[in-house]
Every structure is written in C-alpha cells, then in structure tokens.
Design an enzyme around this catalytic site. Structure first.
Site, PDB file in Angstrom:
ATOM      1  N   TYR A  30       0.833  -1.210   0.000  1.00 46.24           N
ATOM      2  CA  TYR A  30       0.000   0.000   0.000  1.00 46.24           C
ATOM      3  C   TYR A  30       0.862   1.252   0.000  1.00 46.24           C
ATOM      4  O   TYR A  30       1.734   1.431   0.858  1.00 46.24           O
ATOM      5  CB  TYR A  30      -0.909  -0.014   1.229  1.00 46.24           C
ATOM      6  CG  TYR A  30      -1.852   1.153   1.280  1.00 46.24           C
ATOM      7  CD1 TYR A  30      -3.050   1.133   0.585  1.00 46.24           C
ATOM      8  CD2 TYR A  30      -1.538   2.281   2.025  1.00 46.24           C
ATOM      9  CE1 TYR A  30      -3.922   2.205   0.631  1.00 46.24           C
ATOM     10  CE2 TYR A  30      -2.410   3.366   2.078  1.00 46.24           C
ATOM     11  CZ  TYR A  30      -3.596   3.317   1.378  1.00 46.24           C
ATOM     12  OH  TYR A  30      -4.455   4.379   1.424  1.00 46.24           O
ATOM     13  N   TYR A  36      -4.933   5.428  -7.799  1.00 44.36           N
ATOM     14  CA  TYR A  36      -5.193   5.302  -6.365  1.00 44.36           C
ATOM     15  C   TYR A  36      -6.684   5.085  -6.163  1.00 44.36           C
ATOM     16  O   TYR A  36      -7.484   6.012  -6.287  1.00 44.36           O
ATOM     17  CB  TYR A  36      -4.723   6.536  -5.593  1.00 44.36           C
ATOM     18  CG  TYR A  36      -4.956   6.365  -4.108  1.00 44.36           C
ATOM     19  CD1 TYR A  36      -4.206   5.446  -3.383  1.00 44.36           C
ATOM     20  CD2 TYR A  36      -5.937   7.083  -3.442  1.00 44.36           C
ATOM     21  CE1 TYR A  36      -4.433   5.250  -2.029  1.00 44.36           C
ATOM     22  CE2 TYR A  36      -6.169   6.895  -2.086  1.00 44.36           C
ATOM     23  CZ  TYR A  36      -5.407   5.979  -1.380  1.00 44.36           C
ATOM     24  OH  TYR A  36      -5.628   5.785  -0.045  1.00 44.36           O
TER      25      TYR A  36
END
Ligand code: ZN
Lengths: 381, 144
Positions: A285, A336
């Site tokens: 992440y 994203y």
C-alpha cells in the site's frame, strides 16, 4: 481457511480523472466485468463485502446487477486499510459457508463528497482530530509526513530512499498500458526538484487521485477449479488494529513507528506455509512513499529500521530486484483506488498475466494501508 | 473576523476540561482517578485499569520536539494563507509518551510561519504558551 477459497474473477473500469459515471455506476461495471471474467452469472452471487466508505450501498449493487438472494454482507472501515479486509472477509464468508460466491470491490471518485474528507471538514472538530487539525496538520499527507520526519531521524532514511520507491513504481507503470502514468517517465532529478506538499514529502511521494472501480469474485477452492480462470488461492489473511493505535495521527502511543503492519504480519505469517524469504513479489500500500519502507519492515522483509536501505540497488524493481513491488505502478503511478488496484495486481501476478510478470511468483503479498487499521492477504497460484 | 481555522468544538464532553484549562493558561493532562496513569488523547476509560474515574492534572508545559512538518498548498484557505508554516509534535518532559501536536512560534501570538523551518531540530527543548483564536485558546510552543 488456508487455500479454502480463491479469487476467480477480476474486473475494473477505466482508471482516470473526470469519469462521468457515478460511484455506483462504476462499482456495477467493475463487478459485472469480474463476474464475466469468472464465467459466473449474477444470480449465483450471494455475498457482498465492501468498504464502509462506498457510496453505492449493498441493496443498490444487488438491484442493479440482478444478483440473487444475498446471504452475507459486511463492510470494513478506515479507507485504505480495508482493501485486503473486504477480500478476506468475503473469503471467510465463503469458507464458513455463509455464502457461495462473494464479490468485493472499491469504487471511488476524487470529486465525490467522501473522497477528500480533509477538504470539507467541519470548522468545529470533535474526537481525536481536535488534537491535530487546529495546528494545520490537516491532510493525510501532513499526518504521514510527521511520522516520516521522525522515521528519517530515528533510522537514517533519506529522500533518496523515498525516490527509490517512487521511481520503481513509475517504471512499472510505464510498462502498464492501463496505468495513469504509463507514458510519463520520472527521473531522480525531477523527483528532487518537485514541489513540496508537506515537507519532507514532495509531489512524487503522494499517490494519484483517480476515478474508477475494481472488483474481485471469490468462491470455494473446489468450485474454482471448474471455472474460466486459473484459481488464485487466498492462502493467508489477517487484519489488525494494534494496541493503542490512533488512525493516521498515531503519535500518542509508546512507539508510533511500530505501525499496524507489524501486528498484521505476525498473524499473516503464522497462518501461512511460507515466510517472507519465499515471497518474490509484493503489492504494498502506497498512498505515500514512506509507507513502503515501514511496511517492508512490518511484513518482515527486513529488520526494523532497515526498510529504507532495503529499497537500495533497485530491490523494488522488476525484473531483477529482490522484491519487485507494485508491479502495475501502484497507488503512486497506476491509480489510487484506496489500494484495491493492488489486490487485482496481486491476482494477476499469480495468474501470470502482469505486464511486469515475476516468473518465479508462487505467491504474492498484498497489503493495505499502513497508518490505519489494516489488512493483508497472501495469494498463492 | 473569524480565523477560518479548524477549531475544537468546546461542547465535546471528553475534551472540554482541556480547553477550559488552556483558557486559564494551563496545559492539562487527563489522569486516571484510580491508578493515576496519564493518557493522551483523553477518553472515558483508563486503558490500564478500566476505571471511569479521572482528573485533569496540570503539567509544567515543558517538552522536546519529537517531529515536525512544513505543509505547503493545496490547503484550506485559512491555512494556505500561512503556508509554508510549521507543525510540530512535542513530547512532554514529565512523561515523554504524552505528546501534543502544536506550532513552534517566536512568541505566543507570533505567526506560525515565522520560525525558519530549516532551524527546527528534533529534540530541541520547548515550552508551552497560549494564544486565543476565536473562542478557543490554543497551546503553542516557543523555544525554551
Ligand atoms: Zn487506571
């Protein structure tokens, strides 16, 4: 639950800026594509697992897609920490028999009400945000920059290390036709000269802002063997809220740099047949570049404080690095979508269909947000 | 004219005594009424002994800079006007795991972008000062 379930379908919309469709419409398209990819019919879907932040609710998803009777539905909170969480909870529901075919997804529009919470915060702050926002620590980037500066101070991390992360992911995006930054190379000079967003973090330490949706379909390992795609097994899954953790502004516990990944990793590896040394590819992440070295430490690819040095010598780069990471470009250079694109890339690595395919990938680690209550999955081919 | 800054809701029942303290020029910390452990941020229950009893104890307002950032735009308008400014985390000398976010200023009412960020050093000693903004008194920090 080890290897009891598998991802059998993946689907996504275009990923970009200014998409016309609503979050609900995007979610429906991604889920529809994932069901088709699996070779299943909507009527067979009986489980729904989604981010709490989803604008389109379960009933709307089910009514639009013409799903069957839903026997399991759940939500996971905390934004970027939820990606592996919703997939893992779908897998748990299938493994425990609460449903047979589950979908998990994330749809997001950067212009949507729920997408930039810092930009519409109420003038009067309640809860734990009142201890940071009045002083101008307002955005997620400010909150993570505070931890980053401390990380640099304690462990000798530098901007060169953060650049290693940004440049590696950009190189992977340059190889991915679906990546936002596919045609935009990034040099170390550009990185070093970029404008600040919140010192010590510059523009290229930040993820993109993306409209789009992605979805996965999960069913039992037994069923998966008869379907259209090679099964990608959910080998291990973990979630974690570490002791005394505070979301994003985790400055108040004894050791703030010991992030949620450490506790999540302990559970994940305890449930797995392999160790970090066996893993050749990862999707970590990356809302902000410093989360990557912190997670490399947390998930045991190196010792505490060595995450920055781990990024040296192209270690995160395809094809020859020790651990090619975010091989589709990740949140910083592909898209994203709260980290959900990392889940799909983890599946592609195990299918053998990544645009930066790691040939020896028997497993792929996918992680969700560092700095928030988090989750991780180890996929197996 | 209102500042446009994001300020605490003074009706928040858990935190109200803290903000009443800053208005009197005191930096208070919530302490357990049973086991005396300090906790920050404040909350209803002591995570050490689960007592709901608590009191607010004065600190000496001295600490060291634990970390800092320098935000640049895009920011909410009231913060963009001041950017780039500093924000710091201070660890209290009396109990270093008790930390406060704040700003390093040259004097209580000095602007938050006045101190040259390149001179800020993690570990440097600071002490609390107080400045009223609209209806709230914010703790701020000057070099000790
Ligand atoms: Zn107590």
């Amino acid at each position: 639950m080890k290897d009891a379930t598998a991802v059998v379908g993946i689907g996504q919309t275009a990923l970009g800026k200014g998409l016309a469709d609503s979050e609900l419409a995007l979610a429906c398209q991604a889920i529809s594509a994932a069901i088709d990819d699996a070779g299943l019919s909507p009527a067979e879907v009986d489980g729904l697992s989604m981010f709490s932040m989803e604008e389109g609710r379960e009933v709307e998803i089910a009514r639009n897609l013409g799903l069957g009777d839903i026997t399991f539905f759940s939500e996971v909170g905390y934004g970027g920490g939820a990606g592996c969480g919703v997939v893992g909870q779908a897998a748990m529901a299938v493994a425990s028999g609460q449903c047979r075919v589950a979908v998990a997804w994330r749809a997001r529009k950067r212009a949507a009400k729920t997408s930039r919470p810092w930009a519409q915060v109420s003038r009067h702050i309640t809860g734990h945000w009142q201890w940071s926002r009045p002083f101008g620590v307002v955005r997620p980037v400010d909150e993570i920059a505070m931890l980053t500066r401390r990380y640099m101070h304690e462990f000798g991390a530098t901007r060169e290390h953060l650049a290693n992360v940004a440049l590696a992911f950009r190189k992977h995006a340059n190889r991915n036709p679906l990546a936002t930054m596919q045609d935009k190379p990034l040099t170390r000079e550009q990185y070093m000269e970029a404008r600040w967003i919140s010192e010590p973090l510059c523009l290229y330490d930040n993820c993109l802002e993306t409209d789009g949706a992605l979805a996965v379909v999960i069913t039992s390992a037994a069923r998966a063997r008869d379907l259209a795609q090679p099964p990608v097994y959910v080998h291990a899954f973990a979630q974690s809220i570490p002791q005394q953790h505070q979301v994003m502004t985790n400055y108040f516990c004894a050791d703030p740099l010991l992030g949620p990944s450490h506790a999540c990793a302990r559970l994940l590896w305890a449930r797995a047949d392999v160790t970090p040394e066996d893993v050749r590819v990862a999707q970590i992440y990356d809302a902000f570049s410093p989360l990557v070295p912190l997670s490399l430490e947390g998930y045991g690819f190196c010792a505490r404080g060595e995450g920055a040095a781990f990024t040296e010598n192209g270690a995160l780069e395809w094809p020859n690095g020790r651990l090619p990471t975010n091989t589709s470009g990740g949140g910083m250079s592909e898209a994203y979508v709260h980290g959900f694109n990392l889940v799909l890339e983890g599946v592609r690595q195990c299918r053998g269909t990544s645009t930066s395919q790691v040939e020896s990938a028997e497993h792929c680690l996918v992680t969700s947000g560092e700095g928030v209550p988090t989750s991780a999955i180890l996929f197996r081919r | 004219m209102e500042s446009g800054l994001l300020l605490p809701d003074l009706d928040d029942e858990v935190a109200a005594p803290f903000w009443a303290g800053t208005a009197r020029g005191e930096l208070l910390v919530q302490a357990c009424g049973a086991c005396a452990t300090w906790r920050m941020p404040p909350r209803p229950m002591c995570p050490r002994c689960r007592s709901l009893e608590h009191l607010w104890v004065p600190t000496d307002g001295r600490g060291t800079i634990w970390s800092y950032v320098v935000p640049h735009p895009p920011l909410l308008p009231a913060y963009a006007e001041l950017a780039p400014y500093n924000a710091i985390v201070v660890a209290l000398d009396e109990e270093p795991t008790i930390r406060f976010v704040g700003n390093l200023v040259s004097e209580a009412y000095g602007p938050i972008h006045e101190v040259d960020p390149s001179t800020i050093v993690i570990g440097e000693p600071v002490r609390v000062v107080f400045a009223q903004v609209d209806d709230v008194t914010l703790p701020r920090w000057v070099r000790a």
